[in-house]
Design a protein around this motif. Structure first.
Motif, short mmCIF file in Angstrom:
data_model
loop_
_atom_site.label_atom_id
_atom_site.label_comp_id
_atom_site.label_asym_id
_atom_site.label_seq_id
_atom_site.Cartn_x
_atom_site.Cartn_y
_atom_site.Cartn_z
N ASP A 215 3.99 -24.70 -9.07
CA ASP A 215 3.06 -23.57 -9.07
C ASP A 215 3.79 -22.27 -9.40
O ASP A 215 3.30 -21.43 -10.17
CB ASP A 215 2.38 -23.44 -7.71
CG ASP A 215 1.32 -24.51 -7.49
OD1 ASP A 215 1.11 -25.34 -8.41
OD2 ASP A 215 0.71 -24.51 -6.41
N ALA A 216 4.97 -22.08 -8.80
CA ALA A 216 5.71 -20.83 -9.01
C ALA A 216 6.14 -20.67 -10.46
O ALA A 216 6.02 -19.58 -11.05
CB ALA A 216 6.93 -20.81 -8.08
N ASP A 217 6.65 -21.78 -11.04
CA ASP A 217 7.09 -21.70 -12.44
C ASP A 217 5.91 -21.47 -13.38
O ASP A 217 6.01 -20.72 -14.36
CB ASP A 217 7.82 -22.98 -12.84
CG ASP A 217 9.19 -23.09 -12.18
OD1 ASP A 217 9.69 -22.06 -11.68
OD2 ASP A 217 9.76 -24.22 -12.16
N LEU A 218 4.79 -22.12 -13.08
CA LEU A 218 3.62 -21.95 -13.93
C LEU A 218 3.09 -20.51 -13.83
O LEU A 218 2.68 -19.91 -14.84
CB LEU A 218 2.54 -22.95 -13.53
CG LEU A 218 1.29 -22.97 -14.41
CD1 LEU A 218 1.64 -23.23 -15.87
CD2 LEU A 218 0.31 -24.03 -13.92
N GLN A 219 3.09 -19.94 -12.65
CA GLN A 219 2.62 -18.55 -12.49
C GLN A 219 3.51 -17.60 -13.25
O GLN A 219 3.02 -16.68 -13.96
CB GLN A 219 2.60 -18.18 -11.00
CG GLN A 219 2.19 -16.72 -10.74
CD GLN A 219 2.06 -16.42 -9.26
OE1 GLN A 219 1.53 -17.24 -8.51
NE2 GLN A 219 2.53 -15.25 -8.84
N ALA A 220 4.82 -17.82 -13.15
CA ALA A 220 5.74 -16.93 -13.87
C ALA A 220 5.55 -17.03 -15.38
O ALA A 220 5.56 -16.01 -16.09
CB ALA A 220 7.18 -17.30 -13.49
N ALA B 105 2.80 -17.90 -16.97
CA ALA B 105 1.50 -17.32 -17.34
C ALA B 105 1.57 -15.80 -17.38
O ALA B 105 1.02 -15.16 -18.29
CB ALA B 105 0.44 -17.78 -16.34
N LEU B 106 2.23 -15.20 -16.40
CA LEU B 106 2.33 -13.74 -16.36
C LEU B 106 3.18 -13.20 -17.50
O LEU B 106 3.07 -12.01 -17.85
CB LEU B 106 2.90 -13.29 -15.01
CG LEU B 106 1.98 -13.53 -13.79
CD1 LEU B 106 2.71 -13.23 -12.50
CD2 LEU B 106 0.71 -12.67 -13.90
N ALA B 107 4.05 -14.07 -18.08
CA ALA B 107 4.91 -13.62 -19.17
C ALA B 107 4.32 -13.90 -20.54
O ALA B 107 4.87 -13.44 -21.56
CB ALA B 107 6.28 -14.29 -19.04
N GLU B 108 3.19 -14.63 -20.60
CA GLU B 108 2.62 -14.99 -21.90
C GLU B 108 2.14 -13.71 -22.60
O GLU B 108 1.39 -12.90 -22.01
CB GLU B 108 1.46 -15.96 -21.68
CG GLU B 108 1.14 -16.85 -22.87
CD GLU B 108 0.30 -16.14 -23.92
OE1 GLU B 108 0.39 -16.49 -25.11
OE2 GLU B 108 -0.45 -15.23 -23.53
#
Length: 990
Positions: A953-958, A960-963
């Motif tokens: 979850d943490a890696d996916l959130q990071a 997504a926020l950087a896309e």
């Protein structure tokens, strides 16, 4: 699992069409297969290298890699040859052996022939042809069929049990057992208590007075015994001994049988003849001495739990107590038989307070003397209508003698029996209890007597009801028995009525309220303290009856002297060969003639039976033993012969070179071998669980005790394959019709020559006209297709139906593999040297990983499914890359070795792939495929990410926020909330 799939079949041959010249047809398959079988034999491809001695690997190579010993159960060479059900296990072990060889192991895989047996002798009786002639012809047929299958056996290690060199060692092992006794107190090489020791050591200890002389008063000196008495003492201790005792006599066969050869119906396993109990003088093996080790050492080996349970049950170890009941006469001066007492064994001494009667076998010596009149209190239901105990017991004994042991057990439900007139004393209550005789109690089991506790045993309860005997409950559940309970309580609970609340306490033992285990321990301690009984262990196992009144078997290496005592033949005179006889048949009798006695064929050659030998005290006349060993003898040790097949007795004169034994079978001889050592993989049917497997373990343990082998057990891992069965069809009259000619299916029904037939399912056999032979399969499809079909039918340990129509699926798989390498039109190799795509590399390496796991788990059916998937992927490509198809060919090699060898050679490799390394999966291509993650901002899709399915979850959130598109949509606003649903969704609230 079926090998059929959706890809198109090979081009059909029709009038006017031309079959491609280089198609993989059955004819081409046979040509390829026979050519490679010849090459393997010429090159010694499957020669297993011994670490010492003359047997080297291919081209004289030394032993390298980890030793791996794989073995099939010994086949008997039948005159009918093989049908397609027989090779299932042979193909399975071949697949495993080829796989292990490609893993770098030094694989020993060979096959011999268990060639002594009744069928060849029966054929000799019918035709006059010597059994050896018949057997050798059958072996030649079986060898041809097995070779044609492409089995990777080391032919240098093959043999038959009838070979003189093999017979010599079978007789030699018998002499080692004959020259041994079992010392219960000695510590064995593996640390276990009890082991076999040499007879010379027994003699020395008896002579020195350090061991009491069995059967003689304490203090008797060995020197005070005559030579004959000394020999009697020693002979009675041997592990191979002669004894007159009840045996299983089958008049219709003319021979005696071991317990294991008698069916539950009391008939011979072979021939289905009646079997009677008869006292005869026969050779026996003292397998009972090893009962504890045979039970306990099952924990050391990797066997199916079902087989372990069958052996434990057959050995039948029971812990309990021997209890002595005093027997009183009915009047003063009327003594009881059997020394005034009855000894019983019970597993539940805690229930003694509830013993209200006793039952003895009709053969029990107590009945040799019974009271002349019925005692006071005798009920009419106890007498069988007889005027006196003498008449009642005599009549009942006569009736019991006419039944087999199994018939007696089967009739136990009828509750027959009579009161003997004897009264016994319950040692805990002091009350008199009647002693009955009933034929469901057998003299050969336990002491031939039981104490009956009807409150806790269903059989005793039924007997008590039939004969109006009292019932006392001595175990009850917490809270007591249900009101009105009127049957035996066989469940758990605590002791009650022990003693009864209203009883005058006759003994200082009160176990009321104790759980069963504690009550048993307390009762045994009391019995031992008062000299009434002792804790003990009993066994169902009986010593192995080892004599057969047959011609076609190993002669005993024993002669009988003038005093009719056995004398061992010197090793220099081994083997003792079978003589020519005028008639091969033992004398058979009317199957119901229980009073007949064995007459062996070997007794018909006087020149062979009567012999003059000088055994150290001048020429003496001796008589040979006219029995032969059972066919189990040769199969007890054949695995050792594979290790050292050329051993003729030179050097240290032992059955197997110790270096070879330790290398191939010693404890921890390879990474998967356990502390017991033994054969690494032994494959065969479960039907041998308490015959061959138990006997072989016994022989091996004797050899272990005597220092001839290093492993505690002969077979470290056992695998029971299932069976291939077949459909059969019957017409309206119930007669079988040829299964191959039947048409139809489950939906439309089945017909033969237009007539409706009924399908049934069972064994293959000529009588059912449903036999399919390997030869037919080789001709119609080739050996590789046959191998792949048998391995794809389902899990190896389950039975499955044979269906020739399904074989085409396996054929299409191999044809498609052929087309992925070879042009059917030109015969040229069509693979490309271009690098495979990432997608193809993923498919290849996923298949390598999966197939490796399935092969290691002996799941060839699922391995084949993975190979088909990969092959279909390659078929879909415009051109097949060499880097993708070569691993596929290597993985197919254990299953379809001939085709794989041919393709491997055509791909440009000079050496056989049999020793090529099995492909290894590259981890980088095993990474899971990515999934698309949708990224929303304020509920609207603003971006998409390709991410691994396992992303956190943490890696996916990071991510997504950087896309970039997401960053643009957020427009610098602060993030209030992020909802992550890994790996497919991220929703950002700003």
């Amino acid at each position: 699992m079926s090998t059929s799939d959706a890809a198109p079949a090979a081009t059909p041959v029709t009038e006017g069409s031309r079959e491609p010249s280089f198609r993989y047809t059955p004819a081409l398959a046979q040509e390829i297969e026979q050519r490679w079988q010849d090459r393997w034999e010429e090159r010694g491809t499957f020669h297993a290298a011994n670490p010492a001695g003359d047997l080297r690997g291919p081209g004289g190579a030394a032993a390298t890699g980890s030793p791996y010993f794989i073995m099939d159960m010994f086949p008997y060479p039948s005159g009918a040859g093989l049908h397609v059900g027989h090779p299932l296990g042979y193909i399975a072990t071949d697949v495993v052996g080829r796989f292990r060889r490609m893993q770098g192991d030094n694989v020993l895989h060979a096959l011999g022939y268990d060639a002594f047996g009744l069928p060849a002798e029966q054929y000799a009786v019918q035709t006059g042809q010597h059994p050896r002639t018949t057997t050798e012809a059958n072996i030649a047929t079986m060898k041809r069929q097995l070779r044609r299958m492409g089995l990777a056996h080391d032919p240098r290690r093959s043999f038959a049990t009838i070979d003189p060199g093999y017979v010599r060692w079978t007789q030699w092992i018998f002499l080692q057992i004959f020259d041994s006794w079992y010392d219960d107190e000695a510590v064995g090489p593996g640390g276990a208590k009890g082991r076999a020791r040499r007879i010379a050591e027994l003699r020395e200890e008896l002579a020195a007075g350090t061991r009491p002389i069995p059967g003689y008063p304490e203090g008797t000196a060995w020197a005070d015994l005559s030579e004959a008495e000394q020999r009697d003492v020693v002979d009675a201790q041997r592990l191979a001994y002669v004894d007159e005792s009840p045996v299983n006599w089958a008049p219709g066969l003319g021979t005696v049988l071991a317990n294991e050869e008698v069916t539950a119906d009391g008939r011979s396993e072979r021939g289905n003849f009646p079997v009677f109990t008869k006292a005869l003088r026969q050779w026996k093996m003292r397998i009972t001495a090893y009962a504890d080790r045979l039970t306990d050492d099952l924990e050391l080996i990797d066997w199916p739990e079902k087989v372990k349970s069958m052996q434990r049950n057959w050995i039948g170890r029971s812990t309990g107590a021997n209890v002595r009941f005093h027997v009183v006469g009915t009047t003063e001066g009327d003594p009881a038989g059997a020394g005034g007492g009855i000894e019983v064994f019970t597993t539940r001494p805690d229930t003694l307070f509830g013993a209200t009667f006793m039952v003895v076998s009709p053969e029990h010596p107590l009945l040799d003397e019974v009271p002349a009149a019925w005692p006071d209190g005798t009920k009419s239901s106890w007498t069988g209508g007889h005027k006196s105990p003498v008449e009642a017991v005599a009549a009942y004994r006569k009736a019991a003698a006419a039944k087999t042991a199994v018939e007696r057990q089967a009739d136990a439900g009828k509750k027959t029996g009579v009161f003997s007139g004897h009264l016994a004393v319950n040692p805990l209550t002091g009350t008199y209890i009647p002693v009955f005789t009933a034929d469901y109690v057998l003299m050969g089991y336990g002491t031939g007597a039981i104490m009956a506790v009807p409150g806790g045993d269903e059989r005793d309860f039924a007997f008590a009801q039939a004969f109006d005997l009292p019932v006392i409950y001595t175990v009850a559940p917490e809270g007591g028995l249900p009101e009105g309970f009127d049957e035996a309580w066989t469940g758990d609970g605590v002791a009650v009525n022990s003693p009864a609340a209203d009883a005058e306490k006759a003994v200082d033992l009160d176990i009321n309220g104790l759980p069963v285990a504690e009550a048993k321990a307390a009762t045994i301690a009391w019995l031992e303290a008062h000299g009434i009984g002792e804790g003990t262990v009993t066994y169902r196992l009986r010593d192995w009856l080892f004599s057969r009144q047959r011609y076609w078997g190993e002669p005993f290496p024993i002669v009988w002297d003038a005093q009719d005592r056995p004398v061992a033949i010197p090793e220099s005179l081994l083997p003792v060969d079978l003589p020519d006889v005028p008639d091969y048949a033992p004398r058979t009798f009317d199957p119901e003639d229980k009073d007949s006695s064995p007459e062996a064929p070997l007794g018909r050659n006087d020149d062979w039976v009567n012999i003059t030998l000088d055994l150290g005290d001048g020429p003496q006349q001796y008589r040979r033993d006219t029995n032969t060993m059972p066919n189990w003898a040769g199969s007890c040790w054949y695995y050792l012969r594979y290790l050292d097949p050329g051993n003729a007795g030179e050097g240290d004169g032992t059955v197997v070179d110790r270096k070879l034994d330790e290398y191939w079978m010693g404890p921890h001889h390879n990474p998967t071998s356990g502390p017991a050592g033994g054969v690494d993989l032994y494959v065969g049917g479960v039907e041998h669980a308490v015959l061959h497997l138990l006997y072989a373990r016994f022989w091996h343990k004797v050899l272990f005790d005597l220092g001839f082998v290093s492993s505690i057990e002969p077979f470290g891992k056992l695998f029971n394959q299932g069976y291939i069965q077949a459909y059969a069809y019957r017409d309206a009259q119930g007669f079988p019709v040829p299964a191959a000619e039947v048409e139809g299916d489950e939906q439309t029904g089945f017909t033969w020559n237009g007539e409706a037939v009924v399908r049934e399912y069972g064994k293959m056999g000529k009588s059912l006209k449903n036999v399919v032979t390997p030869d037919e399969m080789y001709e119609a499809y080739g050996a590789d297709t046959f191998r792949v079909y048998e391995m794809s039918m389902g899990p190896l340990d389950l039975s499955r139906p044979w269906n020739t129509r399904d074989v085409v699926g396996s054929q299409r798989f191999l044809q498609r593999l052929w087309r992925n390498v070879i042009s059917e039109e030109t015969g040229e190799v069509t693979v490309t040297d271009e690098a495979p795509s990432t997608e193809t590399l993923r498919a290849v390496h996923r298949a390598i990983a999966d197939v490796t796991a399935e092969m290691e788990g002996m799941r060839p059916n699922t391995a084949i499914a993975k190979l088909i998937t990969l092959n279909n992927h390659l078929t879909s490509l415009p051109a097949v890359p060499r880097a993708a198809v070569e691993p596929l060919v290597l993985m197919v090699a254990p299953l379809a070795p001939h085709l794989a060898e041919e393709l491997w050679e055509r791909l440009g490799h000079n050496a056989s792939l049999a020793h090529e390394p099995f492909p290894v999966a590259d981890p980088q291509y095993l990474v899971e495929d990515t999934v698309t993650c949708v990224v929303q901002v304020q509920g609207k899709v603003r971006g998409r990410l390709e991410v691994p399915p396992s992303i956190s979850d943490a890696d996916l959130q990071a991510a997504a926020l950087a896309e970039p598109n997401v960053v643009k949509a957020m427009d610098g606003k602060p993030v209030r909330k992020v909802v992550v649903r890994a790996p497919k969704l991220v929703n950002i609230v700003v």
